[in-house]
Design a protein around this motif. Structure first.
Motif, PDB file in Angstrom:
ATOM      1  N   ASP A   1       0.723  -1.069  -0.071  1.00 43.12           N
ATOM      2  CA  ASP A   1       0.091   0.013   0.092  1.00 43.12           C
ATOM      3  C   ASP A   1       1.007   1.401   0.001  1.00 43.12           C
ATOM      4  OD1 ASP A   1      -1.934   1.829   0.219  1.00 43.12           O
ATOM      5  OD2 ASP A   1      -2.311   1.495   2.197  1.00 43.12           O
ATOM      6  N   LEU A   2       1.200   1.745  -1.052  1.00 35.56           N
ATOM      7  CA  LEU A   2       1.906   3.000  -1.408  1.00 35.56           C
ATOM      8  C   LEU A   2       1.082   3.843  -2.062  1.00 35.56           C
ATOM      9  CD1 LEU A   2       5.174   1.417  -2.637  1.00 35.56           C
ATOM     10  CD2 LEU A   2       4.814   2.270  -0.395  1.00 35.56           C
ATOM     11  N   PRO A   3       1.294   5.232  -1.864  1.00 33.52           N
ATOM     12  CA  PRO A   3       0.419   6.414  -2.397  1.00 33.52           C
ATOM     13  C   PRO A   3       0.165   6.203  -3.979  1.00 33.52           C
ATOM     14  CG  PRO A   3       1.708   7.288  -0.670  1.00 33.52           C
ATOM     15  CD  PRO A   3       2.309   5.863  -1.052  1.00 33.52           C
ATOM     16  N   ALA A   4       1.470   5.819  -4.705  1.00 29.70           N
ATOM     17  CA  ALA A   4       1.258   5.601  -6.119  1.00 29.70           C
ATOM     18  C   ALA A   4       0.295   4.503  -6.498  1.00 29.70           C
ATOM     19  CB  ALA A   4       2.536   5.398  -6.700  1.00 29.70           C
ATOM     20  N   GLY A   5       0.263   3.408  -5.656  1.00 26.92           N
ATOM     21  CA  GLY A   5      -0.714   2.489  -5.912  1.00 26.92           C
ATOM     22  C   GLY A   5      -2.008   2.832  -5.571  1.00 26.92           C
ATOM     23  N   ARG A   6      -2.338   3.834  -4.854  1.00 28.89           N
ATOM     24  CA  ARG A   6      -3.659   4.255  -4.752  1.00 28.89           C
ATOM     25  C   ARG A   6      -4.590   5.116  -5.812  1.00 28.89           C
ATOM     26  NH1 ARG A   6      -4.601   5.967   1.722  1.00 28.89           N
ATOM     27  NH2 ARG A   6      -3.243   4.153   2.688  1.00 28.89           N
ATOM     28  N   VAL A   7      -3.412   5.518  -6.781  1.00 32.43           N
ATOM     29  CA  VAL A   7      -4.118   6.299  -7.824  1.00 32.43           C
ATOM     30  C   VAL A   7      -5.143   5.591  -8.600  1.00 32.43           C
ATOM     31  CG1 VAL A   7      -3.287   7.884  -9.961  1.00 32.43           C
ATOM     32  CG2 VAL A   7      -1.948   7.707  -7.804  1.00 32.43           C
ATOM     33  N   ARG A   8      -6.377   6.173  -9.016  1.00 34.72           N
ATOM     34  CA  ARG A   8      -7.142   5.565  -9.998  1.00 34.72           C
ATOM     35  C   ARG A   8      -7.458   6.782 -11.163  1.00 34.72           C
ATOM     36  NH1 ARG A   8      -5.649   2.362  -7.280  1.00 34.72           N
ATOM     37  NH2 ARG A   8      -6.530   0.626  -5.976  1.00 34.72           N
ATOM     38  N   ALA A   9      -8.048   6.188 -12.145  1.00 30.62           N
ATOM     39  CA  ALA A   9      -8.532   7.159 -13.217  1.00 30.62           C
ATOM     40  C   ALA A   9      -9.789   6.788 -13.587  1.00 30.62           C
ATOM     41  CB  ALA A   9      -7.602   6.992 -14.335  1.00 30.62           C
ATOM     42  N   GLN A  10     -10.403   7.966 -13.945  1.00 35.56           N
ATOM     43  CA  GLN A  10     -11.819   7.744 -14.483  1.00 35.56           C
ATOM     44  C   GLN A  10     -11.904   6.912 -15.726  1.00 35.56           C
ATOM     45  OE1 GLN A  10     -14.184   9.825 -12.299  1.00 35.56           O
ATOM     46  NE2 GLN A  10     -15.594   7.911 -13.182  1.00 35.56           N
ATOM     47  N   GLY A  11     -10.698   7.199 -16.539  1.00 42.28           N
ATOM     48  CA  GLY A  11     -10.520   6.382 -17.751  1.00 42.28           C
ATOM     49  C   GLY A  11      -9.493   5.480 -17.660  1.00 42.28           C
ATOM     50  N   GLU A  12      -8.619   5.708 -18.455  1.00 44.38           N
ATOM     51  CA  GLU A  12      -7.457   4.540 -18.717  1.00 44.38           C
ATOM     52  C   GLU A  12      -6.052   5.022 -17.747  1.00 44.38           C
ATOM     53  OE1 GLU A  12      -3.906   2.852 -21.879  1.00 44.38           O
ATOM     54  OE2 GLU A  12      -5.421   4.631 -22.363  1.00 44.38           O
ATOM     55  N   LEU A  13      -5.473   4.169 -17.230  1.00 44.58           N
ATOM     56  CA  LEU A  13      -4.472   4.400 -16.449  1.00 44.58           C
ATOM     57  C   LEU A  13      -3.102   3.427 -16.694  1.00 44.58           C
ATOM     58  CD1 LEU A  13      -4.092   4.684 -12.540  1.00 44.58           C
ATOM     59  CD2 LEU A  13      -2.357   3.554 -13.582  1.00 44.58           C
ATOM     60  N   ALA A  14      -2.172   3.980 -17.450  1.00 42.02           N
ATOM     61  CA  ALA A  14      -0.970   3.392 -17.929  1.00 42.02           C
ATOM     62  C   ALA A  14       0.330   3.603 -17.242  1.00 42.02           C
ATOM     63  CB  ALA A  14      -1.201   3.575 -19.369  1.00 42.02           C
ATOM     64  N   TRP A  15       1.172   2.706 -17.132  1.00 37.41           N
ATOM     65  CA  TRP A  15       2.443   3.139 -16.683  1.00 37.41           C
ATOM     66  C   TRP A  15       3.448   2.932 -17.589  1.00 37.41           C
ATOM     67  CZ3 TRP A  15       3.870   3.361 -11.176  1.00 37.41           C
ATOM     68  CH2 TRP A  15       2.825   3.351 -10.546  1.00 37.41           C
ATOM     69  N   LEU A  16       4.082   3.924 -18.109  1.00 44.75           N
ATOM     70  CA  LEU A  16       4.973   3.948 -19.227  1.00 44.75           C
ATOM     71  C   LEU A  16       6.425   3.827 -18.643  1.00 44.75           C
ATOM     72  CD1 LEU A  16       3.782   6.748 -21.538  1.00 44.75           C
ATOM     73  CD2 LEU A  16       3.236   4.173 -21.720  1.00 44.75           C
ATOM     74  N   LEU A  17       7.169   2.692 -18.762  1.00 44.70           N
ATOM     75  CA  LEU A  17       8.380   2.483 -18.050  1.00 44.70           C
ATOM     76  C   LEU A  17       9.506   2.309 -19.147  1.00 44.70           C
ATOM     77  CD1 LEU A  17       6.908  -0.494 -15.773  1.00 44.70           C
ATOM     78  CD2 LEU A  17       6.811   2.001 -15.575  1.00 44.70           C
ATOM     79  N   ASP A  18      10.898   2.661 -18.657  1.00 44.86           N
ATOM     80  CA  ASP A  18      11.734   2.358 -19.390  1.00 44.86           C
ATOM     81  C   ASP A  18      12.453   1.054 -19.032  1.00 44.86           C
ATOM     82  OD1 ASP A  18      13.547   2.706 -17.526  1.00 44.86           O
ATOM     83  OD2 ASP A  18      14.730   4.315 -18.648  1.00 44.86           O
ATOM     84  N   ALA A  19      13.160   0.485 -19.877  1.00 44.68           N
ATOM     85  CA  ALA A  19      13.779  -0.856 -19.668  1.00 44.68           C
ATOM     86  C   ALA A  19      14.720  -1.029 -18.297  1.00 44.68           C
ATOM     87  CB  ALA A  19      14.811  -1.366 -20.894  1.00 44.68           C
ATOM     88  N   ALA A  20      15.255   0.021 -17.989  1.00 45.36           N
ATOM     89  CA  ALA A  20      16.151   0.244 -16.898  1.00 45.36           C
ATOM     90  C   ALA A  20      15.193   0.076 -15.540  1.00 45.36           C
ATOM     91  CB  ALA A  20      16.826   1.543 -16.772  1.00 45.36           C
ATOM     92  N   ALA A  21      14.057   0.711 -15.505  1.00 49.98           N
ATOM     93  CA  ALA A  21      13.087   0.875 -14.505  1.00 49.98           C
ATOM     94  C   ALA A  21      12.217  -0.497 -14.293  1.00 49.98           C
ATOM     95  CB  ALA A  21      12.063   1.820 -14.565  1.00 49.98           C
ATOM     96  N   ALA A  22      12.206  -1.065 -15.756  1.00 52.24           N
ATOM     97  CA  ALA A  22      11.524  -2.555 -15.731  1.00 52.24           C
ATOM     98  C   ALA A  22      12.448  -3.618 -15.157  1.00 52.24           C
ATOM     99  CB  ALA A  22      10.638  -2.731 -16.779  1.00 52.24           C
ATOM    100  N   GLY A  23      13.307  -3.342 -15.364  1.00 48.91           N
ATOM    101  CA  GLY A  23      14.312  -4.456 -14.870  1.00 48.91           C
ATOM    102  C   GLY A  23      14.605  -5.414 -16.044  1.00 48.91           C
TER     103      GLY A  23
END
Length: 240
Positions: free
Chosen positions: A218-240
């Motif tokens: 339960d982290l603040p970023a994980g509590r974010v919702r959206a009325q429409g689409e919610l997407a995470w754009l990650l680069d390869a370094a962050a994604a591992g």
């Protein structure tokens, strides 16, 4: 590859993340008569803003339709006050294509609660009322980042602002990370009132919080919702 938050898109590098976000922004804004976007601070969003104002996108962005707001800001008497505004102005450049009156900065006065109330009033005036309606989101696009502690905007783990649900904007007397200066932040209900929410996350330092989110912490970023689409754009370094 480790587990990632739902809605994750992995791209090669920060430039690809910025370009993907730019394409989505242009498509969204081109389909509206008036577009409200909440901006995020950070190096990857700065790359996006510079890209939008650059030769590849400048003529494709419907600048006259877009109003730019801020997800959070550092306020008070310290030199850091207004840093997100400075970053955005620098990224858009000295010949900024943003029309006069279309950039809506958060006040940076000494009282974060007063600044929050003033910004909430400005948002309500733009929106045409102080009630959030699922059929008419406050924002067309919300841009967010991810802190290494799992915070987003200026909503830090364990701080009271994360739990605020009766306001659109909240004062944050002390940040959860350095610099420990006062902030003003949109609340989770305001961030959720969006047609599209994009997290822009790059760099190896973000692997740990991404893993914690994917594991259900339960982290603040994980509590974010959206009325429409919610997407995470990650680069390869962050994604591992």
């Amino acid at each position: 590859m480790p587990l990632l938050p739902a809605g994750s898109v992995v791209l090669p590098d920060p430039d690809a993340v910025a370009r993907s976000a730019a394409e989505r922004l242009v498509a969204l804004a081109s389909g509206t008569q008036r577009c409200a976007i909440a901006l995020s601070g950070g190096s990857t969003p700065k790359r996006l803003y510079a890209l939008l104002a650059g030769p590849g996108f400048r003529t494709r962005v419907p600048w006259g339709r877009i109003h730019w707001f801020f997800g959070d800001e550092r306020v008070g008497p310290s030199p850091e006050a207004g840093s997100n505004l400075r970053m955005v102005r620098e990224a858009f450049g000295p010949d900024s294509p943003v029309p006069e009156g279309h950039l809506h900065p958060i006040p940076t006065g000494p009282d974060p609660d007063a600044a929050a109330a003033a910004y909430a009033a400005e948002l309500a005036a733009f929106h045409g009322g102080g009630t959030l309606d699922p059929a008419r989101p406050l924002f067309d696009l919300v841009l967010l980042g991810l802190g290494e502690d799992g915070h987003t905007a200026s909503l830090f783990p364990g701080k009271p602002a994360v739990a605020v649900t009766d306001r659109w904007v909240v004062g944050v007397p002390e940040a959860g990370l350095a610099p420990f200066v006062p902030r003003v932040s949109l609340t989770l209900p305001a961030l959720a009132s969006s047609r599209l929410t994009l997290f822009l996350v790059t760099g190896e330092g973000k692997r740990a919080p991404l893993g914690r989110l994917a594991a259900g912490e339960d982290l603040p970023a994980g509590r974010v919702r959206a009325q429409g689409e919610l997407a995470w754009l990650l680069d390869a370094a962050a994604a591992g």
